[in-house]
Design a protein around this motif. Structure first.
Motif, PDB file in Angstrom:
ATOM      1  N   CYS A 106       0.819  -1.229   0.000  1.00 21.20           N
ATOM      2  CA  CYS A 106       0.000   0.000   0.000  1.00 21.20           C
ATOM      3  C   CYS A 106       0.839   1.259   0.000  1.00 21.20           C
ATOM      4  N   VAL A 107       1.988   1.238   0.641  1.00 23.94           N
ATOM      5  CA  VAL A 107       2.791   2.465   0.701  1.00 23.94           C
ATOM      6  C   VAL A 107       4.108   2.350  -0.061  1.00 23.94           C
ATOM      7  N   ASP A 108       4.656   1.138  -0.201  1.00 26.98           N
ATOM      8  CA  ASP A 108       5.916   0.959  -0.937  1.00 26.98           C
ATOM      9  C   ASP A 108       5.655   0.649  -2.405  1.00 26.98           C
ATOM     10  N   GLY A 109       4.445   0.238  -2.725  1.00 26.27           N
ATOM     11  CA  GLY A 109       4.087  -0.146  -4.099  1.00 26.27           C
ATOM     12  C   GLY A 109       2.967   0.714  -4.594  1.00 26.27           C
ATOM     13  N   PRO A 110       2.077   0.171  -5.349  1.00 25.32           N
ATOM     14  CA  PRO A 110       1.907  -1.270  -5.571  1.00 25.32           C
ATOM     15  C   PRO A 110       2.819  -1.852  -6.655  1.00 25.32           C
ATOM     16  N   ASP A 111       3.574  -1.003  -7.358  1.00 27.46           N
ATOM     17  CA  ASP A 111       4.384  -1.532  -8.457  1.00 27.46           C
ATOM     18  C   ASP A 111       5.721  -2.059  -7.939  1.00 27.46           C
ATOM     19  N   PHE A 112       6.073  -3.274  -8.364  1.00 26.47           N
ATOM     20  CA  PHE A 112       7.336  -3.893  -7.961  1.00 26.47           C
ATOM     21  C   PHE A 112       7.923  -4.679  -9.125  1.00 26.47           C
ATOM     22  N   ASP A 113       9.223  -4.964  -9.003  1.00 28.61           N
ATOM     23  CA  ASP A 113       9.918  -5.813  -9.978  1.00 28.61           C
ATOM     24  C   ASP A 113       9.400  -7.243  -9.826  1.00 28.61           C
ATOM     25  N   ALA A 114       8.765  -7.752 -10.863  1.00 31.34           N
ATOM     26  CA  ALA A 114       8.113  -9.068 -10.797  1.00 31.34           C
ATOM     27  C   ALA A 114       9.100 -10.193 -10.509  1.00 31.34           C
ATOM     28  N   HIS A 115      10.348 -10.024 -10.909  1.00 36.58           N
ATOM     29  CA  HIS A 115      11.324 -11.104 -10.761  1.00 36.58           C
ATOM     30  C   HIS A 115      11.897 -11.175  -9.346  1.00 36.58           C
ATOM     31  N   ARG A 116      11.562 -10.218  -8.488  1.00 38.90           N
ATOM     32  CA  ARG A 116      12.101 -10.197  -7.134  1.00 38.90           C
ATOM     33  C   ARG A 116      11.044 -10.528  -6.070  1.00 38.90           C
ATOM     34  N   ILE A 117       9.845 -10.805  -6.524  1.00 37.69           N
ATOM     35  CA  ILE A 117       8.744 -11.069  -5.587  1.00 37.69           C
ATOM     36  C   ILE A 117       8.711 -12.539  -5.178  1.00 37.69           C
ATOM     37  N   ASP A 118       8.456 -12.783  -3.903  1.00 37.32           N
ATOM     38  CA  ASP A 118       8.229 -14.148  -3.416  1.00 37.32           C
ATOM     39  C   ASP A 118       6.764 -14.476  -3.724  1.00 37.32           C
ATOM     40  N   TRP A 119       6.534 -15.072  -4.882  1.00 37.53           N
ATOM     41  CA  TRP A 119       5.165 -15.321  -5.343  1.00 37.53           C
ATOM     42  C   TRP A 119       4.453 -16.372  -4.512  1.00 37.53           C
TER      43      TRP A 119
END
Ligand code: FES
Length: 158
Positions: free
Chosen positions: A125-138
């Motif tokens: 909510c505050v750091d995103g919502p956009d992030f590098d998809a390859h670094r996310i713990d899906w």
């Protein structure tokens, strides 16, 4: 995704838009998207429009065909975005996703939207919502999305 595509087009980018849905009646603004896209590829599960496939498959096909792709921006359900991350990971195409974890206060106070990005805890909510998809713990994100699945299912059945 429409305002993102429009802004990218206004800046002179070549834009390829991929849209997927269960059926044609669930898709909207294809006409608007078409006006800001160099190509518009549509897929529906029931083949009411386009092929029967997923955006992640369409991206794989584009990359395999040698289409130059500098960036993929994926917005939609968590599963689709995780699949998109895996589709672009082998070619290391920068992929940005707009995460939609469960949120409660949306001010960075409750921690409900916690995600792990590159091993660091982030609040979407505050750091995103956009992030590098390859670094996310899906795996963690997909599990956390199901936190209330039992009570929600019970409630829907009642
Ligand atoms: Fe509560 Fe993000 S929704 S910290």
């Amino acid at each position: 995704i429409y305002p993102v595509a429009r802004a990218l087009k206004e800046k002179g980018n070549r834009v390829i838009s991929l849209i997927e849905g269960r059926s044609k009646f669930l898709l909207y603004w294809l006409d608007r998207l078409e006006t800001v896209s160099d190509r518009l590829l549509v897929s529906t599960k029931d083949r009411s429009i386009g092929d029967n496939g997923y955006c992640s498959g369409l991206v794989k096909d584009l990359l395999a065909a040698g289409e130059p792709v500098d960036r993929v921006i994926a917005i939609g359900c968590t599963f689709m975005m995780s699949e998109m991350a895996e589709a672009t990971r082998p070619s290391a195409v920068k992929t940005v996703v707009s995460l939609n974890p469960i949120m409660i206060d949306a001010t960075g106070m409750c921690g409900a939207c916690r995600v792990s990005v590159g091993g660091e805890t982030k609040f979407a909510c505050v750091d995103g919502p956009d992030f590098d998809a390859h670094r996310i713990d899906w795996d963690l994100l997909l599990a956390r999305r199901k936190a209330y699945l039992g009570p929600e299912t019970d409630s829907a059945e009642k």
